[in-house]
Structures are given as structure tokens and as C-alpha cells.
Design an enzyme around this catalytic site. Structure first.
Site, PDB file in Angstrom:
ATOM      1  N   HIS A 156     -66.293  12.085  98.825  1.00  0.00           N
ATOM      2  CA  HIS A 156     -66.412  13.510  99.130  1.00  0.00           C
ATOM      3  C   HIS A 156     -66.208  14.367  97.877  1.00  0.00           C
ATOM      4  CE1 HIS A 156     -65.905  16.925 102.026  1.00  0.00           C
ATOM      5  NE2 HIS A 156     -65.232  17.432 101.002  1.00  0.00           N
ATOM      6  N   GLU A 157     -65.117  14.112  97.175  1.00  0.00           N
ATOM      7  CA  GLU A 157     -64.796  14.928  96.002  1.00  0.00           C
ATOM      8  C   GLU A 157     -65.753  14.659  94.842  1.00  0.00           C
ATOM      9  OE1 GLU A 157     -62.827  17.441  95.882  1.00  0.00           O
ATOM     10  OE2 GLU A 157     -62.176  17.134  97.941  1.00  0.00           O
TER      11      GLU A 157
END
Length: 205
Positions: free
Chosen positions: A17-18
Site C-alpha cells: 500500500h505505502e
């Protein structure tokens, strides 16, 4: 499935995600994450003590039907983007979209007969699909500083986005209040179940 494995699966979803946020920001003109060593899949670069460890651990221990949290946000200077307002939308969507795409890829593994013969493998893949879908849906909530709020800020007229951004200092208070009232589970879980069923995965209710 044991606690450590569940946390590891969730943590990997958070890293994806990051990384997606940083990668899209870089492609759109902002190299902040890259220069700060955050454009990496190294988990140590993304750990947030509360969002990555404490909250997921508490949710697991209390047998919450939904496991969610967050990593240390990837730094993005939206003013470095080629089109800051539009770029904010794409950067905000990057993390959730990456999780959904990864969930789709994982769901394809469940079509492999050899994998289906292993209960552990099916359990790990199914849990990973759930973790990625939950992370995507949770982060799309329009509560600052979640990704949904970045998308909202990019869509709103400038004056309204400035007012909307003023909520951010109270964002985590709002999130924990909703969590305490079980409202987040109520909002997230039906959406996650629906997405999972579209992928041919049945978590049950």
C-alpha cells in the site's frame, strides 16, 4: 492461523500500500519518498508502532471481524507533482488500488488445484486477500488523513478542500471513536465481503 502469521500477512499488505503511494508520487513528479528511503519494500522503513503493530494486534486479540491499521505515511510533497490537485487524487488512490490488484492476483492462486489441496496454503491466501481488501476499503474512508480524504481534497474546489483539511488534526480521534462504536466494522465488512465474492472468495459473515 497464528497471531504472528496474521500480523505478517497484514504488514505485507501495508507495505504494498505505502510503496504504491510513493511510486505513483515519484512518477507524477515528487521524489520525496525516494530521497527519504521510503520507496522500498523493506518493512522496517514503513513501521508505525500504533497503526502497524499495536492496533492490528489488539484487533486480533479481541477477535475483531475486521483487521486494519496503517503504516508510517510515505512522505509526499503534493506541490512537486506536475498537477498537484489531480496528482493528489492519483496518489491517494494508489495504495487502495494496489491492494485490490494484489487481492485479485491472490484470488487467481485459489484456482490452482495443487494449492487447493493444502489447507494452510488456502488459509494464508484467503487471509491475505481479506487483509488487502480491508486495507483498501478502510483507507478509502473520507476521514483525514486516510487516502479517501486525499481523493476528496483533490475533487473539492480549493476553498472547500482547505476547510475539509482542517479536520485532519482530529482524524484519528474520529477513527477511534467510530471504532469504539463498531461503526467502522459495520461500514467496511459488507463492502469487503462483496468484493471478495466478486473474486470468488467467500469469507462468510
Amino acid at each position: 492461523m497464528n497471531l504472528l502469521l496474521n500480523l505478517s500477512i497484514f504488514f505485507f499488505a501495508v507495505i504494498i500500500h505505502e510503496y504504491a503511494h510513493g511510486w505513483v508520487a515519484w512518477k507524477l513528479g515528487d521524489s520525496t519518498a525516494r530521497f527519504m528511503g521510503r520507496l522500498t519494500l523493506n518493512p522496517l522503513a514503513h513501521i508505525d508502532p500504533i497503526g502497524t503493530i499495536f492496533l492490528p494486534l489488539i484487533l486480533l486479540i479481541t477477535h475483531s471481524p475486521v483487521l486494519f491499521g496503517w503504516a508510517k505515511p510515505v512522505p509526499v510533497d503534493f506541490f512537486n507533482l506536475k498537477n498537484p490537485k489531480q496528482g493528489m487524487i492519483w496518489v491517494g488512490l494508489a495504495g487502495p488500488v494496489a491492494n485490490i490488484l494484489f487481492a485479485i492476483a491472490l484470488s487467481l492462486l485459489l484456482k490452482i488445484p495443487l494449492l487447493l489441496a493444502s489447507y494452510l496454503a488456502v488459509s494464508v491466501v484467503t487471509t491475505a486477500i481479506m487483509a488487502n481488501l480491508v486495507l483498501a476499503v478502510f483507507n478509502l474512508l473520507p476521514i483525514p488523513p486516510l487516502d479517501g480524504s486525499r481523493v476528496m481534497m483533490g475533487l473539492l474546489p480549493y476553498n472547500l478542500s482547505v476547510e475539509y483539511a482542517k479536520i485532519e488534526p482530529y482524524g484519528f480521534i474520529i477513527i477511534f471513536a467510530l471504532l469504539w462504536m463498531n461503526a467502522i466494522n459495520t461500514i467496511i465488512w459488507p463492502v469487503v465481503i462483496s468484493l471478495a465474492r466478486l473474486l470468488g472468495v467467500n469469507f462468510g459473515m
